[in-house]
Every structure is written in C-alpha cells, then in structure tokens.
Design a protein around this motif. Structure first.
Motif, short mmCIF file in Angstrom:
data_model
loop_
_atom_site.label_atom_id
_atom_site.label_comp_id
_atom_site.label_asym_id
_atom_site.label_seq_id
_atom_site.Cartn_x
_atom_site.Cartn_y
_atom_site.Cartn_z
N ALA A 144 -3.94 -5.36 -9.98
CA ALA A 144 -3.31 -4.76 -8.80
C ALA A 144 -4.36 -4.23 -7.84
O ALA A 144 -4.22 -4.37 -6.62
N THR A 145 -5.41 -3.65 -8.38
CA THR A 145 -6.50 -3.15 -7.54
C THR A 145 -7.14 -4.29 -6.76
O THR A 145 -7.42 -4.16 -5.55
N ALA A 205 2.02 1.89 -3.56
CA ALA A 205 0.93 2.40 -4.40
C ALA A 205 0.62 3.86 -4.05
O ALA A 205 0.40 4.69 -4.95
N TRP A 240 0.83 -1.20 0.00
CA TRP A 240 0.00 0.00 0.00
C TRP A 240 0.86 1.26 0.00
O TRP A 240 0.54 2.25 -0.66
N LEU A 273 -3.53 2.28 -12.38
CA LEU A 273 -3.42 1.04 -11.62
C LEU A 273 -4.24 -0.05 -12.30
O LEU A 273 -5.41 0.15 -12.60
N LEU A 293 -0.70 5.99 -7.24
CA LEU A 293 -1.63 5.07 -7.90
C LEU A 293 -2.94 4.95 -7.12
O LEU A 293 -3.95 4.52 -7.66
N LEU A 317 -4.82 -5.41 -3.96
CA LEU A 317 -4.77 -4.45 -2.86
C LEU A 317 -6.04 -4.50 -2.02
O LEU A 317 -6.00 -4.50 -0.79
#
Length: 263
Positions: free
Chosen positions: A227-228, A203, A200, A223, A208, A231
């Motif tokens: 990846a989203t 990012a 985190w 992003l 991002l 996360l």
C-alpha cells in the motif's frame, strides 16, 4: 474583567450601540436589534464579520465579544473580559468612545489586512437559519461543510495536496482534526483541512499516514509495504503546509499513535 448580567431591555442602550455600530462599519440590520442572552449582534454590510456587544447598564461599561483568533485583543482599547460570552474573545470597555474605537479597529483590520474567514462566512450564513429540528440542524452542518470545501478548494487550487490530481470527483475535503472533536471555528478553518485524492484521504482518515509540521510524510507500521508503494510510487512525499496547520497535524499524530519526536 467581568460584568453582571447585561441589561438587554433598555432602548437607550440599543440607541448607543446602534450609533457606535453605524459610525464604525457595522451597518447591517440596525433597523431591528438582534439580541440573545443580553448580547446585541452587530454585522457589517461589506464583510461577513460580526461581533456581539453587551452593556452592564445605561452608560456602560460595555463588553465586546468576537470569534476571530487572528485578532489580537491587545490592539483594542479596554481590558480582557473573562465572563460568559458568545464569542471566543472579549474586551471590557469603559466608554462609548472606547467601544467605537474597538469596532473601528476591528472593521479596518478585517477589511484591509485579514483574508476572508470561513468561520465568519459560516456565522453570517447560519445567522438566519433556525436550529430547532434535526433537519434544520443538519442544514447548518451542510452549510458549514460546503463553506469548508469552498475555502479548501481555493486554498489548494482545486488540486490534491499530494498527487496533483484535479478531478473533482476524486478529491475529498479531509479534516485533519476530526469534525466531531472540533469546535465550530475548527470545523471550517482552512488550516484544519487537506484536499486529498480518495485513496490518500482514506489512508489519512484512518491514521495510516500522517505528516510532520514541515509536511513530511509519516507512515504507520499498520500500512503494508504494498500500500505504501502504491501511494508513494516509491518517491518522497511532502505536503506544502503552513504554521497554521501545525496544531492540527500534531493532534492527528497524537490521535493515531505517531510518536512525537522532532516534528
């Protein structure tokens, strides 16, 4: 109000300042005056808080300068001072009685109402640290970073603000407004930080992701969906932020191209 260059070579001025300081909570180091550019440094023995005092001449007027934005100068005697000074705020005071009153009000406010300030702790720690070489300046930077991390750990209970991870080796003290773009106060302000797990933090640092003033997650189109998903795990994400975080979050959003709509 502003005054001419302070008279910092007068023993009489120091005697008056020392007496006002001793009577009103600023006892530390009064055996030897600490003077820089005409400003006398006053420190408390019971809190890291410090102020600077200067005088136009023997008998005043006096000028008080401090760097704690949580103190409203309007509660202090005197008038706003706008000349050059070592702190962020200043008050021009017409008498020693007013100077003593201002010192007393600041001392009791800091002791009784305001939680410990990372900035005052940094000023106190750095006071005796020389800054003439690169190594010495680096030591001051590391001191500031260490104080920032300590206060951030305390604020977030040593837990990632998003994931709840408590493994210290995976947590990063992430500045919201970058170190290089911040002044000394902002660099150690706990509201200018989030304690984040490493992924985190990366990012957030790269812009991002960001957060609204209410702490709701904002995701950049840069992003990837994958990846989203990694996360967020497909769940809504919010961070418990305070009003003090808002100006820093706004800076982060603007810096990384998040449109300012209804944040």
């Amino acid at each position: 109000m502003s005054v001419d260059h302070p008279n910092y070579n007068s023993a009489a001025i120091w005697i008056d300042i020392r007496q006002a300081a001793y009577r009103n909570g600023f006892h530390r180091g009064l055996d030897q005056p600490m003077i820089q550019d005409g400003w006398y440094l006053l420190r408390s023995a019971t809190t890291p808080f410090q102020v600077h005092v200067a005088a136009h001449g023997e008998g005043g007027p006096w000028v008080l300068s401090f760097s704690e934005p949580r103190i409203d100068g309007a509660i202090l005697p005197g008038t706003d001072y706008t000349g050059p000074m070592p702190g962020r705020s200043g008050r021009a005071l017409g008498s020693l009685v007013d100077l003593g009153d201002a010192l007393s009000r600041i001392y009791h406010l800091v002791i009784e109402q305001l939680p410990p300030s990372a900035y005052q702790e940094f000023l106190d720690a750095a006071q005796s640290m020389p800054a003439t070489t690169d190594a010495e300046r680096l030591a001051i930077v590391r001191t500031a970073q260490g104080i920032f991390r300590q206060h951030l750990d305390r604020y977030w209970n040593q837990t990632c603000a998003i994931t709840g991870v408590q493994d210290r080796g995976l947590l990063r003290a992430s500045h919201i407004k970058p170190w290089a773009a911040s002044n000394d106060y902002e660099r150690v302000d706990v509201c200018n930080g989030l304690l984040l797990s490493a992924l985190w933090d990366a990012a957030f640092d790269q812009g991002l992701v960001s957060f609204s003033d209410d702490g709701n997650l904002l995701v950049s189109p840069k992003l990837s969906d994958r990846a989203t998903a990694v996360l967020t795990d497909g769940r809504p994400v919010t961070v418990s932020v305070s009003a003090g975080h808002a100006p820093y979050l706004k800076d982060h959003r603007l810096r990384h191209g998040f449109a300012e709509l209804d944040f």
